[in-house]
Design an enzyme around this catalytic site. Structure first.
Site, short mmCIF file in Angstrom:
data_model
loop_
_atom_site.label_atom_id
_atom_site.label_comp_id
_atom_site.label_asym_id
_atom_site.label_seq_id
_atom_site.Cartn_x
_atom_site.Cartn_y
_atom_site.Cartn_z
N GLU A 28 0.24 2.07 -9.06
CA GLU A 28 -0.11 0.72 -9.51
C GLU A 28 1.11 -0.20 -9.53
O GLU A 28 1.01 -1.37 -9.15
CB GLU A 28 -0.74 0.77 -10.90
CG GLU A 28 -2.14 1.39 -10.94
CD GLU A 28 -3.14 0.63 -10.08
OE1 GLU A 28 -2.88 -0.54 -9.74
OE2 GLU A 28 -4.19 1.21 -9.76
N TYR B 83 -3.08 -6.04 -16.37
CA TYR B 83 -3.78 -5.40 -15.26
C TYR B 83 -3.48 -3.90 -15.19
O TYR B 83 -4.39 -3.06 -15.15
CB TYR B 83 -3.42 -6.03 -13.90
CG TYR B 83 -3.79 -5.08 -12.80
CD1 TYR B 83 -5.13 -4.89 -12.48
CD2 TYR B 83 -2.83 -4.28 -12.17
CE1 TYR B 83 -5.51 -3.93 -11.55
CE2 TYR B 83 -3.21 -3.34 -11.24
CZ TYR B 83 -4.54 -3.17 -10.93
OH TYR B 83 -4.91 -2.21 -10.04
N ASP C 3 -7.12 -7.71 -11.29
CA ASP C 3 -6.06 -8.05 -10.33
C ASP C 3 -6.56 -9.15 -9.41
O ASP C 3 -7.62 -9.73 -9.64
CB ASP C 3 -5.67 -6.80 -9.53
CG ASP C 3 -6.79 -6.36 -8.61
OD1 ASP C 3 -7.97 -6.70 -8.91
OD2 ASP C 3 -6.53 -5.70 -7.61
#
Length: 370
Positions: A42, A125, A143
């Site tokens: 991520e 996020y 996102d």
DNA sequence: AATTCGTGGAA
DNA sequence: TTTCCAAGAAT
């Protein structure tokens, strides 16, 4: 924007997840639900394309297979692994967070969005992504994909470039998520946003959720998402100094904050910082540069321009144009006042360099051949 | 809230 | 060549 009935929400969930089950991308970080794997991916994927991240992710996992290994990593090696990926504070925050997990949580991952978001480099996020994918928490992960996809599906007219818009989307998406498969739902939205519902060249006609796409059904997809334009990069002029003695080159360590912080680069002098009279000739500018170098660093140099075009490099908000200069400096000069050191060419492969530094080096090599 | 943080790909 | 975009966070 449009509202969906409970029946339509369920139908959407089933359609989306069925498509995801049959078409999800086979990605290295999808082999399991290990929070460490999800987390590293991520962070790397922030503002970075999947195809760029894959080789970086593989190398990273070989070198730092656990959160403990990352917490104990040599920063120079960490930066070398991250070299070329950009947004380097991501890598530094990554290690800080690893140390937080090892020291503050005894190596046991926190599982709530609130706790995750207290870790360095983890924002709304990423906290949502880790909580939903690794820990199966029913929380949204908003996102750029989610903003774009739901803006089109529901014809949401809010500007997705504005920070407060994210909260609006979070509240909307919460009502559309299935409680049993939140991680798959969030990832399905990302896969959708990377394919049929991409920013450019989208293909809504063949999208698995085209019948849920209000903007498509109304023929107004070009209007979504609403997004204000970014400013164009500001031009900044520099002089780059190539100072060498045998195989040693003089490098400057960039400040601890700001763009490309803490990287080793050829000394850069901002063009605006050089004081010259009006109508100064090019030679006058070079002499003024030498004078400034002397007064700032107590180093006497003699510079001459290297042929060829300037090196240009564009960042998100700055466009650098660097005029390369070759400079003579006694290798026994006192570097006490200079924030840098000599580095041998044979050591270059051990050190992480930025793209613009590499461009300067390549231009210099190119020039030497002629 | 608006800026600042890199780089590479695609049109 | 220019422009926009790509699984955002920190300040």
């Amino acid at each position: 924007m449009v509202e969906w009935t409970p029946e339509k929400i369920v139908a959407f969930q089933e359609t989306l997840l069925k498509w995801y089950d049959n078409n999800k991308r086979n990605l290295p970080w999808r082999r399991d639900h290990d929070p460490y794997h999800i987390w590293i991916s991520e962070i790397m994927l922030q503002q970075t394309q999947v195809q760029t991240v894959i080789p970086y992710y593989e190398r990273f996992m070989k070198l730092f297979p656990t959160v403990q290994a990352l917490a104990n990593a040599d920063e120079a090696i960490l930066m070398k692994v991250w070299e070329g990926l950009g947004y380097y504070s991501r890598a530094r925050n990554l290690q800080k967070a690893a140390q937080q997990i090892v020291n503050d949580y005894n190596g046991q991952w926190p599982t709530t969005v609130k706790e995750l978001q207290e870790l360095s480099g983890i924002g709304p996020y990423t906290a949502g992504a880790i909580a939903s994918i690794a820990f199966n928490k029913p929380v949204p992960a908003v996102d750029g994909n989610a903003l774009r996809v739901f803006a089109r599906l529901l014809e949401i007219n809010e500007d997705i470039a504005k920070p407060q818009t994210r909260k609006l989307f979070e509240n909307i998406i919460k009502k559309l998520m299935p409680k049993n498969r939140p991680g798959d739902f969030n990832q399905a939205i990302m896969d959708l946003g990377a394919s049929y519902m991409s920013a450019k060249n989208y293909d809504s006609e063949n999208s698995p959720v085209k019948l849920f796409n209000q903007a498509y059904l109304d023929g107004v997809e070009d209007n979504y998402p609403v997004k204000t334009k970014k400013k164009r990069p500001i031009p900044v002029n520099y002089f780059g100094l190539l100072i060498h003695s045998q195989d040693d080159y003089l490098f400057e360590r960039r400040p601890n904050s700001g763009i490309l912080s803490r990287f080793w680069m050829f000394p850069l002098i901002k063009g605006d910082d050089i004081q010259t009279k009006k109508d100064a000739s090019e030679d006058d500018v070079l002499r003024a540069l030498e004078a400034q170098f002397l007064s700032t660093y107590q180093l006497e140099i003699h510079v001459k321009k290297i042929g060829g075009r300037p090196v240009t490099h564009t960042f998100t908000h700055q466009k650098w144009q660097i005029t390369l200069l070759e400079a003579e400096l006694n290798n026994s000069s006192d570097l006490s006042y200079f924030p840098g050191k000599w580095i041998s060419e044979s050591d270059f492969r051990e050190i992480a360099f930025t793209k613009v530094q590499t461009k300067m080096w390549e231009r210099y090599q190119q020039q030497k051949e002629q």
